[in-house]
Write an enzyme that holds these catalytic residues in place. Structure first.
Site, PDB file in Angstrom:
ATOM      1  N   GLY A  31     123.408 -11.618 130.200  1.00 27.95           N
ATOM      2  CA  GLY A  31     123.575 -10.235 130.200  1.00 27.95           C
ATOM      3  C   GLY A  31     123.596  -9.675 128.851  1.00 27.95           C
ATOM      4  O   GLY A  31     123.548  -8.241 128.605  1.00 27.95           O
ATOM      5  N   CYS A 240     109.430  -2.962 159.663  1.00 30.39           N
ATOM      6  CA  CYS A 240     107.947  -2.959 158.912  1.00 30.39           C
ATOM      7  C   CYS A 240     107.045  -2.681 160.238  1.00 30.39           C
ATOM      8  O   CYS A 240     107.098  -3.464 161.266  1.00 30.39           O
ATOM      9  CB  CYS A 240     107.772  -4.367 158.134  1.00 30.39           C
ATOM     10  SG  CYS A 240     106.088  -4.412 157.830  1.00 30.39           S
ATOM     11  N   CYS A 243     104.885  -6.335 160.403  1.00 33.94           N
ATOM     12  CA  CYS A 243     105.242  -7.575 160.799  1.00 33.94           C
ATOM     13  C   CYS A 243     106.792  -7.442 161.444  1.00 33.94           C
ATOM     14  O   CYS A 243     107.250  -8.402 161.842  1.00 33.94           O
ATOM     15  CB  CYS A 243     105.504  -8.373 159.291  1.00 33.94           C
ATOM     16  SG  CYS A 243     106.982  -7.880 158.542  1.00 33.94           S
ATOM     17  N   CYS A 265     106.486  -3.566 154.492  1.00 30.49           N
ATOM     18  CA  CYS A 265     107.142  -4.293 153.537  1.00 30.49           C
ATOM     19  C   CYS A 265     106.506  -4.063 152.234  1.00 30.49           C
ATOM     20  O   CYS A 265     105.371  -4.325 151.942  1.00 30.49           O
ATOM     21  CB  CYS A 265     106.908  -5.936 153.820  1.00 30.49           C
ATOM     22  SG  CYS A 265     107.719  -6.393 155.030  1.00 30.49           S
ATOM     23  N   CYS A 271     105.206 -10.192 153.800  1.00 32.70           N
ATOM     24  CA  CYS A 271     104.805  -9.447 155.116  1.00 32.70           C
ATOM     25  C   CYS A 271     103.574 -10.271 155.605  1.00 32.70           C
ATOM     26  O   CYS A 271     103.381 -10.684 156.923  1.00 32.70           O
ATOM     27  CB  CYS A 271     104.335  -7.965 154.810  1.00 32.70           C
ATOM     28  SG  CYS A 271     104.021  -7.021 156.140  1.00 32.70           S
TER      29      CYS A 271
END
Lengths: 290, 360
Positions: A31, A240, A243, A265, A271
């Site tokens: 970080g 979606c 899909c 998606c 997808c």
């Protein structure tokens, strides 16, 4: 086709060594933003020069590279960066998340869980999570040194006071291994939980700002919140339309001038794989789910 | 069925092909040669060399041609090329006192050793469009004079002899290089000068202008502005002496600014410095004003909050390749972030409406 005029993956070996040193330091201090001598790349600043330098420093001739922008392999800038490495490194490329060894991304974490040995490289525009609270680098570095993150909590609190919730939908700040507050790059906060405990190496490159940072595998990454206002990873409340997935992040597409919309998606590989497996959505050519 | 269009390879290829056609323009018009650009667009070439940090007029001309005359794009091409070049070493510091001057003017002394040399300047031209230029033609030859062989010492050196200007002792420490080390703040003056030498001309000009209008005023006089060629020498360890490897054209500006003094030291003038590759005097003067404004701390002046005094502000924003890249990246797709905000705004609106209705 490899361009013989340039070194493997464009950058010279000295530069790659310098970047690898920064990467190792970044992995050792999760970080923490490591300054590095960012090079000019043949693509504009703000278009993935940091990610491209990190990718160039990580690539070996045996790697298989995937490049996505907004989750998609076929967005113009993803195409451009993928071509750049095809041309300068000659590495194999793929659109399959599972098959890639290195994935360079802008704004998304793939839906399919990553595994050990994979490297996810994020393109980062503004690496400093405190930048919009304090514009001066000299000040923000001091705040990180002293672990002085009160300003960030005040900002989140003010959001709640004004809007009833934390009004940050992307680039949602996280704390890594209980120490540094980090900007996860402008991924939607929906993706934040995938940062934590991820078996892959996550590397972040900011070219213009000359900073590299990292989240080592299986790190503790917590999205900042309050006990009475816990963090929620949100997405559009739809499935979606191609899909039928209910659990993936969706792009909203306006399909006519009367406000008709479809949701698909944002992760094109996810997808397409689902459709190949026979999943169907509301607008699939073959109709609804079989 | 609607298929989400997300660009893709064919779109990129077609766009590049169209761009190449547009760059060439009407094919019945003869194509520009690099030599034409180098010779007749020399100031554009100079700007691209200066901001691209690479002294090569032919490559700069190529970059201008490829960029369709967009100079920032040309600078970008040069920078991206430059970053791949190996480094053989550093030259010795160039000796601008030994410059073969084409132009040398001082605004502080009417006459001085080496004289005032106007050189090829726009300064006293009337800005009237010369329609004769629209038809091609060779200008009449300019009058010639033998090159003077007297030395052209720096004005600041003359002032220094009487202790009237701050001393700037030579330093042996190698100059820092922000193309090889990340910029860390606070920066040394040498590093600031490097950043300013490759900074965007327009940005530097505006900052310098702002100091003249009171935002960090420094009362600058152009002590001297000189343009000409200097020899570049490198030390070859095998030989043990320096060898001249070529010449570069430079523009150098020394400003003489208001005083500094203390209880122990009598007042003296202070310096601002600008040095730019090629003939680029607007940039060199601007650079020296901004350099001087940035020195407020070292000279014990007050920080008035003026942008030109603010090192972090100036150094973080002066590079046009960084600026233009980041600015233009906002035209890349952002649907994912926008979608996240869209959801958030919708939810907050829904909650607000519900609360309103509940109140009614």
């Amino acid at each position: 086709m490899t361009d013989q005029a340039y070194n493997f993956a464009y950058l010279d070996e000295q530069t790659k060594r310098m970047i690898r040193r920064a990467l190792l330091k970044a992995l050792a201090i999760p970080g923490y933003q490591v300054p590095f001598a960012s090079r000019e790349m043949p693509m504009p600043y703000g278009w993935g020069t940091g990610g491209a330098q990190v990718t160039a420093a990580c690539l070996t001739p045996d790697d298989r590279l995937k490049v996505i922008d907004q989750g998609a392999d076929d967005t113009t800038n993803a195409v451009s960066i993928r071509r750049f490495f095809q041309r300068t490194a000659g590495v194999e490329t793929t659109e399959r998340t599972a098959e890639a060894t290195v994935i360079q991304t802008r704004h998304r974490i793939p839906e399919q869980p990553l595994s050990e040995g994979q490297i996810l490289v994020y393109q980062v525009p503004i690496p400093e999570p405190l930048r919009f609270l304090e514009p001066r680098e000299t000040e923000t570095r001091k705040m990180h040194e002293l672990e002085e993150y009160g300003l960030m909590h005040v900002k989140l609190y003010e959001d709640i006071a004004r809007h009833g919730e934390i009004a940050t939908a992307y680039a949602y700040p996280v704390r890594v291994e209980g120490r540094y507050v980090m900007d996860p790059s402008p991924i939607p906060k929906f993706d934040n939980p995938k940062l934590a405990g991820n078996p892959a190496i996550q590397l972040f490159g900011a070219g213009r700002e000359a900073r590299i940072y990292a989240v080592p595998p299986y790190s503790d990454v917590v999205s900042l919140d309050f006990e009475d206002h816990p963090f929620v990873a949100s997405k559009a409340d739809h499935e979606c339309d191609l899909c039928g997935s209910a659990g993936s992040y969706l792009d909203e597409v306006i399909t006519d001038d009367r406000g008709t919309r479809m949701f698909v998606c944002s992760d094109t590989d996810f997808c397409a794989s689902r459709q190949a497996q026979g999943h169907r959505g509301r607008l699939s050519p073959q109709g609804a789910t079989p | 069925m609607y298929v989400a269009v997300k660009g893709g390879e064919r779109a990129i290829d077609a766009a590049h092909a169209w761009l190449a056609e547009e760059r060439r323009g009407d094919p019945s018009v003869p194509e520009l040669t690099l030599a034409q650009i180098r010779e007749q667009m020399a100031l554009a070439v100079n700007r691209v060399m200066a901001e691209g940090s690479l002294y090569d007029p032919d490559l700069a001309a190529l970059a201008i041609k490829q960029a369709r005359g967009d100079l920032i794009e040309a600078v970008f091409l040069i920078r991206a090329y430059r970053t791949t070049l190996p480094r053989f070493g550093a030259s010795r510091p160039v000796d601008t006192a030994a410059m073969a001057v084409d132009r040398r003017v001082s605004a502080t002394f009417k006459d001085l050793p080496g004289g005032q040399v106007l050189g090829p300047t726009f300064d006293y031209t009337h800005r009237l469009l010369d329609f004769a230029l629209a038809a091609e033609g060779t200008p009449p030859p300019a009058p010639m004079a033998p090159a003077p062989d007297e030395p052209v010492p720096h004005v600041t050196g003359l002032l220094d002899r009487d202790g009237l200007i701050e001393r700037q002792p030579a330093e042996d420490t190698p100059a820092p290089d922000l193309t090889r080390q990340p910029l860390e703040l606070p920066a040394s003056r040498a590093l600031r000068l490097q950043a300013l030498a490759r900074a965007d001309e327009g940005f530097t000009l505006s900052l310098a202008y702002s100091t003249q209008r009171g935002y960090g005023r420094t009362h600058a006089f152009v002590g001297e502005l000189r343009i000409g060629r200097v020899a570049v020498e490198v030390e070859l360890p095998e030989l043990g002496f320096a060898v001249e490897i070529g010449e570069v054209e430079l523009t150098e500006c020394d400003t003489v600014n208001q005083f500094k003094g203390s209880k122990t030291e009598p007042p003296q003038f202070t310096r601002g410095y600008g040095l730019v590759m090629g003939q680029s005097e607007r940039k060199a003067i601007s650079m020296s004003l901004v350099d001087r404004a940035l020195r407020w701390q070292e000279l014990g002046e007050d920080f008035t909050g003026a942008p030109a005094q603010d090192e972090e502000f100036v150094l973080s924003h002066c590079d046009n390749i960084q600026s233009t890249g980041f600015l233009e990246h906002i035209k890349l797709p952002h649907y994912v972030d926008f979608q996240a905000e869209l959801e958030l705004v919708r939810r907050m609106r829904r909650e607000a409406v519900q609360m309103q209705e509940a109140a009614e």
